[in-house]
Design a protein around this motif. Structure first.
Motif, PDB file in Angstrom:
ATOM      1  N   GLY A 227       5.346  24.954  -0.813  1.00 20.74           N
ATOM      2  CA  GLY A 227       6.801  24.925  -0.823  1.00 20.74           C
ATOM      3  C   GLY A 227       7.413  24.549  -2.147  1.00 20.74           C
ATOM      4  N   PHE A 228       6.632  23.912  -3.035  1.00 18.70           N
ATOM      5  CA  PHE A 228       7.182  23.525  -4.327  1.00 18.70           C
ATOM      6  C   PHE A 228       7.590  24.779  -5.102  1.00 18.70           C
ATOM      7  N   PRO A 229       8.692  24.731  -5.801  1.00 21.54           N
ATOM      8  CA  PRO A 229       9.262  25.967  -6.354  1.00 21.54           C
ATOM      9  C   PRO A 229       8.662  26.404  -7.677  1.00 21.54           C
ATOM     10  N   ALA A 230       8.752  27.695  -7.912  1.00 21.23           N
ATOM     11  CA  ALA A 230       8.513  28.269  -9.228  1.00 21.23           C
ATOM     12  C   ALA A 230       9.854  28.378  -9.949  1.00 21.23           C
ATOM     13  N   ASN A 231       9.812  28.843 -11.169  1.00 19.64           N
ATOM     14  CA  ASN A 231      11.002  28.895 -12.018  1.00 19.64           C
ATOM     15  C   ASN A 231      11.595  30.301 -11.981  1.00 19.64           C
ATOM     16  N   TYR A 232      12.452  30.555 -10.984  1.00 22.73           N
ATOM     17  CA  TYR A 232      13.107  31.851 -10.873  1.00 22.73           C
ATOM     18  C   TYR A 232      14.557  31.732 -11.350  1.00 22.73           C
ATOM     19  N   ILE A 233      15.431  32.589 -10.868  1.00 21.11           N
ATOM     20  CA  ILE A 233      16.823  32.555 -11.309  1.00 21.11           C
ATOM     21  C   ILE A 233      17.554  31.329 -10.752  1.00 21.11           C
ATOM     22  N   THR A 234      17.352  31.054  -9.457  1.00 20.42           N
ATOM     23  CA  THR A 234      18.061  29.950  -8.818  1.00 20.42           C
ATOM     24  C   THR A 234      17.498  28.613  -9.285  1.00 20.42           C
ATOM     25  N   LYS A 235      18.352  27.729  -9.700  1.00 22.98           N
ATOM     26  CA  LYS A 235      17.944  26.446 -10.246  1.00 22.98           C
ATOM     27  C   LYS A 235      17.322  25.566  -9.168  1.00 22.98           C
ATOM     28  N   THR A 236      16.286  24.841  -9.534  1.00 28.27           N
ATOM     29  CA  THR A 236      15.651  23.876  -8.634  1.00 28.27           C
ATOM     30  C   THR A 236      15.403  22.581  -9.406  1.00 28.27           C
ATOM     31  N   ASN A 237      15.095  21.516  -8.670  1.00 24.67           N
ATOM     32  CA  ASN A 237      14.658  20.290  -9.316  1.00 24.67           C
ATOM     33  C   ASN A 237      13.257  20.469  -9.886  1.00 24.67           C
ATOM     34  N   ASP A 238      12.895  19.605 -10.828  1.00 23.56           N
ATOM     35  CA  ASP A 238      11.545  19.681 -11.369  1.00 23.56           C
ATOM     36  C   ASP A 238      10.561  19.008 -10.418  1.00 23.56           C
ATOM     37  N   LEU A 239       9.279  19.236 -10.661  1.00 19.41           N
ATOM     38  CA  LEU A 239       8.243  18.747  -9.757  1.00 19.41           C
ATOM     39  C   LEU A 239       8.261  17.226  -9.664  1.00 19.41           C
ATOM     40  N   ALA A 240       8.549  16.559 -10.758  1.00 18.97           N
ATOM     41  CA  ALA A 240       8.561  15.093 -10.747  1.00 18.97           C
ATOM     42  C   ALA A 240       9.589  14.559  -9.753  1.00 18.97           C
ATOM     43  N   THR A 241      10.726  15.233  -9.654  1.00 21.15           N
ATOM     44  CA  THR A 241      11.757  14.812  -8.700  1.00 21.15           C
ATOM     45  C   THR A 241      11.281  15.037  -7.271  1.00 21.15           C
ATOM     46  N   TYR A 242      10.663  16.182  -7.013  1.00 26.74           N
ATOM     47  CA  TYR A 242      10.087  16.428  -5.685  1.00 26.74           C
ATOM     48  C   TYR A 242       9.079  15.328  -5.341  1.00 26.74           C
ATOM     49  N   ALA A 243       8.194  15.033  -6.268  1.00 23.66           N
ATOM     50  CA  ALA A 243       7.136  14.057  -6.010  1.00 23.66           C
ATOM     51  C   ALA A 243       7.723  12.675  -5.732  1.00 23.66           C
ATOM     52  N   GLU A 244       8.712  12.277  -6.523  1.00 18.96           N
ATOM     53  CA  GLU A 244       9.318  10.962  -6.346  1.00 18.96           C
ATOM     54  C   GLU A 244       9.947  10.823  -4.962  1.00 18.96           C
ATOM     55  N   GLU A 245      10.682  11.855  -4.549  1.00 17.15           N
ATOM     56  CA  GLU A 245      11.358  11.785  -3.258  1.00 17.15           C
ATOM     57  C   GLU A 245      10.370  11.870  -2.097  1.00 17.15           C
ATOM     58  N   ILE A 246       9.420  12.782  -2.178  1.00 15.74           N
ATOM     59  CA  ILE A 246       8.450  12.947  -1.089  1.00 15.74           C
ATOM     60  C   ILE A 246       7.593  11.697  -0.943  1.00 15.74           C
ATOM     61  N   THR A 247       7.207  11.097  -2.054  1.00 14.97           N
ATOM     62  CA  THR A 247       6.449   9.851  -1.997  1.00 14.97           C
ATOM     63  C   THR A 247       7.268   8.754  -1.314  1.00 14.97           C
ATOM     64  N   ARG A 248       8.541   8.707  -1.611  1.00 13.05           N
ATOM     65  CA  ARG A 248       9.409   7.720  -0.963  1.00 13.05           C
ATOM     66  C   ARG A 248       9.473   7.967   0.544  1.00 13.05           C
ATOM     67  N   TYR A 249       9.590   9.234   0.963  1.00 11.84           N
ATOM     68  CA  TYR A 249       9.614   9.540   2.397  1.00 11.84           C
ATOM     69  C   TYR A 249       8.338   9.050   3.073  1.00 11.84           C
ATOM     70  N   LEU A 250       7.198   9.326   2.439  1.00 13.64           N
ATOM     71  CA  LEU A 250       5.915   8.920   3.019  1.00 13.64           C
ATOM     72  C   LEU A 250       5.817   7.401   3.128  1.00 13.64           C
ATOM     73  N   GLN A 251       6.246   6.711   2.096  1.00 12.70           N
ATOM     74  CA  GLN A 251       6.165   5.251   2.117  1.00 12.70           C
ATOM     75  C   GLN A 251       7.101   4.651   3.154  1.00 12.70           C
ATOM     76  N   GLU A 252       8.281   5.251   3.310  1.00 11.86           N
ATOM     77  CA  GLU A 252       9.217   4.749   4.312  1.00 11.86           C
ATOM     78  C   GLU A 252       8.665   4.921   5.722  1.00 11.86           C
ATOM     79  N   ASP A 253       7.972   6.023   5.964  1.00 10.18           N
ATOM     80  CA  ASP A 253       7.482   6.310   7.309  1.00 10.18           C
ATOM     81  C   ASP A 253       6.111   5.709   7.606  1.00 10.18           C
ATOM     82  N   PHE A 254       5.275   5.544   6.574  1.00 17.00           N
ATOM     83  CA  PHE A 254       3.903   5.098   6.824  1.00 17.00           C
ATOM     84  C   PHE A 254       3.536   3.792   6.111  1.00 17.00           C
TER      85      PHE A 254
END
Length: 387
Positions: A227-254
């Motif tokens: 699901g992590f994005p590639a660099n196409y026309i539509t702007k996305t966050n960078d991988l570091a931002t995805y990782a930071e947020e997803i890690t936070r979700y995991l820590q909050e739940d587990f």
């Protein structure tokens, strides 16, 4: 606008790819292996606690598989044909997961006989096939997730089951002598909403807690898919931002009881490494007063650009030509009327664009060569080069 090269490639990478491309006849894909290596290292650095299982379907070329094998990647496999290819490169079966939930019983046995012991499922009949053909194996159940509105290439509905059924299947797995190992999900390919992982992880936590508290089953793994994005026309966050947020979700739940985490990247590892090079075959208008030109290239939906279906994935298209721009329709070379890449979303290309000019499709390393048809209208599969 014509894409800015520096938004997609370093000058050194682009110059290296283009210098090579200028010596070859179109259409073809050229892939920079250094970029794949860098993308893999970035992913591992962003998720140091996770195991990477590369989704072979994204690009099954031996050059890609060998590179990732040597960097320590595991592999997500969807068929016996992918399995044979990966095993032939010396990958141990312990590094393989049979991630396809739609599979024949004899194919399950084929995997089992070759040493694979981890299988995905989302249906009772498939689970029973696994119990019979791969006794004692680990199974993980794929659940349905939301996120179809924010993923450019949604995957839900065909794969996965509801939360209550997932719990039933994991209990059944135990009763059938299998190991109920974990839960998987996929929030959709090219997912732009990081919050989609939050909702999915919340569902997984519920399954973990219910099975532990009510049935004594201790699940050990979460497979978060890709699901992590590639660099196409539509702007996305960078991988570091995805990782930071997803890690936070995991820590909050587990918290401190985080299970084993598996990632199955494909697009995010490979797409940015590739440039698909095509040639303009024909430029026309459909009437004397037509507002938009039609630009036909020697590559289309059936030769690698199937992800332009419904104009879902919007690849950046670059040309050396400069000057005033006009929005055009982009279409492929075959005699199938569906072979139109972009008609509603018009691409701006120079008015002085001519037949035999080249178009460079950026971020096309994944899901292009592996989707290319064999001899539709007699056209051969898309040639691919690795440098």
């Amino acid at each position: 606008m014509i894409p800015v090269i520096s938004d997609y490639y370093t000058s050194a990478t682009f110059d290296r790819l283009k210098a090579f491309a200028d010596t070859k006849e179109t259409p073809f894909l050229v892939v920079d292996t250094q970029t794949i290596s860098q993308q893999y290292e970035e992913l591992v650095g962003a998720f140091p606690y996770a195991d990477v299982y590369y989704a072979v379907k994204a690009n099954p070329a031996p050059e890609v598989l060998t590179l990732l094998r040597d960097k320590g990647s595991n592999f997500d496999i969807a068929s016996i044909y992918e399995l044979d290819k990966v095993l032939s490169l010396g990958v141990a079966p312990e590094r393989i997961s049979y991630g396809n939930t739609i599979k024949k019983s004899r194919d399950i046995r084929y995997f089992y006989d070759r040493g694979v012991r981890m299988f995905a499922t989302d249906a009772e009949s498939d689970l029973r096939h696994i119990a019979k053909a791969a006794p004692g194996s680990r199974v993980y159940v794929r659940i349905l997730t939301e996120g179809t509105q924010t993923a450019d290439w949604p995957l839900s509905r065909k794969f996965g089951c509801q939360t209550d059924m997932a719990m039933d299947l994991l209990i059944m797995a135990r009763d059938l002598g299998l190991e109920p190992y974990g839960v998987s999900f996929h929030v959709g390919s090219q997912q732009r909403d990081i919050g989609a992982w939050d909702a999915a992880i919340g569902k997984v936590r519920l399954i973990f807690e219910r099975l532990r508290d009510e049935d004594g089953i201790e699940l050990k793994m979460i497979n978060m898919g890709g699901g992590f994005p590639a660099n196409y026309i539509t702007k996305t966050n960078d991988l570091a931002t995805y990782a930071e947020e997803i890690t936070r979700y995991l820590q909050e739940d587990f918290g401190d009881d985080m299970p084993r985490i598996i990632l199955e990247p494909g697009r995010s590892l490979i797409s940015n490494a590739g440039i698909l090079v095509s040639e303009v075959v024909l430029i026309s208008r459909k009437s004397r007063t037509g507002l938009n030109r039609w630009v036909f290239t020697d590559v289309g939906k059936f030769s690698g650009l199937i992800e332009t279906l419904d104009e879902a994935i919007k690849f950046p298209v670059w040309t050396e030509k400069k000057g005033e721009l006009e929005e055009v329709v982009l279409a492929g070379p075959t005699c199938d009327s569906a072979d139109i890449m972009y008609e509603n979303y018009k691409y701006p290309l120079p008015l002085n664009l001519s037949v035999e000019d080249r178009l460079y499709w950026f971020s096309t390393g994944a899901y292009t060569s592996s989707y290319s048809a064999i001899e539709f209208n007699g056209f051969p599969p898309l040639k691919t080069y690795f440098i």
